[in-house]
Scaffold this motif. Structure first.
Motif, PDB file in Angstrom:
ATOM      1  N   THR A   1       0.843  -1.208   0.000  1.00 48.59           N
ATOM      2  CA  THR A   1       0.000   0.000   0.000  1.00 48.59           C
ATOM      3  C   THR A   1       0.871   1.249   0.000  1.00 48.59           C
ATOM      4  N   CYS A   2       1.943   1.218   0.798  1.00 49.82           N
ATOM      5  CA  CYS A   2       2.812   2.396   0.929  1.00 49.82           C
ATOM      6  C   CYS A   2       3.390   2.811  -0.427  1.00 49.82           C
TER       7      CYS A   2
ATOM      8  N   CYS B   1      -0.770   2.986   5.846  1.00 45.83           N
ATOM      9  CA  CYS B   1      -0.280   1.627   6.126  1.00 45.83           C
ATOM     10  C   CYS B   1      -1.284   0.893   7.026  1.00 45.83           C
TER      11      CYS B   1
ATOM     12  N   ARG C   1      -0.970  -1.707   8.727  1.00 45.80           N
ATOM     13  CA  ARG C   1      -0.364  -2.392   9.872  1.00 45.80           C
ATOM     14  C   ARG C   1       0.283  -1.429  10.859  1.00 45.80           C
TER      15      ARG C   1
END
Ligand code: SF4
Ligand code: SF4
Length: 389
Positions: free
Chosen positions: A32-33, A81, A83
């Motif tokens: 995603t980053c 992010c 997570r």
């Protein structure tokens, strides 16, 4: 990464975690980053790959990675992010590690890079200045009107800071040549037809006008913090050279007097002398104010992000605090001089000089070293056709 054999460095991983990248192990490589980052090239994007390289402790590969410097620390990636691995902070910690790794001498990188040793870093100029004032017979509060030259003679100030500036240039030359040597073994090889000077000019234009930073989405407003700090530093640099020109070329000593014969001879009238003085002071104070506002915005950004997208390292906080102290002690010294309060003005001026020394002398090891390392890495990336956005 090809078929290369990697050598994980566990000590490096531990250092990163202690230095602000404590969340990196939470990354599960969703990418995603890299998708949300507006600055990464499409080919082999960052920061996902740096996250796994950091987890594996691939110190050599990360030291040779120009991509960690193409990141402008906007923290858009950390915001998205899933997570909470804070890739923006991880890249920031990696940059700090690269600065310490290439520092010359290395122990200075350790002293300046460790906030717990801040007192040591400050005691060095305090001891040096006290010894010089003592040796020149100036270790006292002078009688009469407040004139800083009577307390800390300008030739002494100039000798300290000119010598310091020359040492900084020498240290940077060594550190940057080390850094360049490491970059030149990474997968992005320099292209034979690429040219250094055009790449450097393009890079400087990008940095001064914040072209890349403006591409960052959610935190693009931070460009104003950077703009103010850069403008403040450039303004103060110009004013320092202006003061040197006044003193050593024109022989005009501060504080300027409206009937100074040297000034009257060139400027023609007392009104012109006073006008010159006003422009000189307004320029210097405006530069200091820009820097002060920029440092306050830096605090505000860090507090706003605290525990959300980013956790500022002590390295970042020390830099912000020192920039703030340079401005505030400089302005207070001036006010106290106008108020003719010798008991406060001279000690304040002493503290101001200590803070200025910190910013200049430790530039190759502090947050400000980014200016040079980032410029070098972007020039390299352009020459290797990595950074062509
Ligand atoms: S850092 Fe976060 S967004 Fe990036 S790959 Fe890892 S888990 Fe995904
Ligand atoms: S901090 Fe900003 S520039 Fe850096 S990797 Fe994340 S999104 Fe990209």
């Amino acid at each position: 990464m090809g078929d290369a054999v990697f050598t994980p460095d566990i000590g490096f991983v531990r250092g990163l975690k202690e230095g602000g990248a404590d969340t990196m192990k939470q990354c599960y490589q969703c990418a995603t980053c890299s998708t949300v980052c507006d600055l990464t090239p499409a080919d082999n994007p960052f920061p996902r790959k740096e996250m796994i390289m950091a987890q594996w402790g691939l110190k050599e590969e990360l030291s040779a990675d120009p991509d960690i410097w193409l990141c402008h620390n906007c923290n858009d990636c950390s915001k998205y992010c899933p997570r909470g691995a804070r890739p923006g902070d991880v890249l920031s910690t990696l940059r700090k590690a690269v600065i310490a790794e290439n520092a010359f001498p290395r122990f200075m990188g350790t002293i300046v890079g460790n906030a717990k040793l801040l007192i040591v870093a400050l005691l060095i100029p305090v001891a040096l200045f006290l010894a010089l004032l003592n040796a020149t017979g100036h270790l006292n509060i002078p009688a009469g009107d407040v004139v800083f030259n009577k307390f800390f003679p300008i030739p002494l100030v100039d000798a300290i800071f000119v010598t310091t500036a020359m040492c900084v240039v020498f240290v940077f030359a060594i550190s940057v040549s080390r850094f360049w040597g490491k970059l030149n073994v990474n997968p992005y090889k320099l292209m034979a037809h690429s040219m250094l000077i055009p790449s450097l000019i393009e890079t400087l234009k990008e940095i001064v006008f914040h072209k890349k930073f403006q591409k960052c989405g959610a935190n693009a407003d931070r460009t104003w913090t950077h703009r103010l700090i850069v403008a403040g530093f450039i303004g103060l640099f110009i004013q320092t050279n202006w003061a040197v020109f006044n003193l050593y070329v024109l022989k005009w000593e501060t504080p300027f007097l409206k009937d100074d014969p040297n000034m009257m001879m060139i400027l023609g009238s007392q009104a012109a002398v006073m006008m010159y003085y006003a422009v000189y002071k307004i320029f210097g104070n405006t530069s200091a104010l820009l820097l002060l506002i920029g440092s306050l915005m830096l605090f505000a950004n860090r507090i706003k992000d605290k525990g959300v997208n980013s956790v500022s390292s002590s390295f970042d906080w020390v830099f912000a605090v020192m920039v703030f102290l340079v401005c505030i002690t400089g302005l207070l010294s001036e006010f106290c001089r106008f108020a003719n309060n010798a008991q406060v003005a001279y000690p304040m001026y002493f503290i101001h000089l200590v803070c200025v020394f910190y910013i200049i002398a430790y530039l190759p090891y502090s947050k400000l070293a980014h200016m040079v390392y980032r410029t070098t890495a972007i020039v390299y990336a352009k020459m290797a056709k990595r950074d062509v956005m």
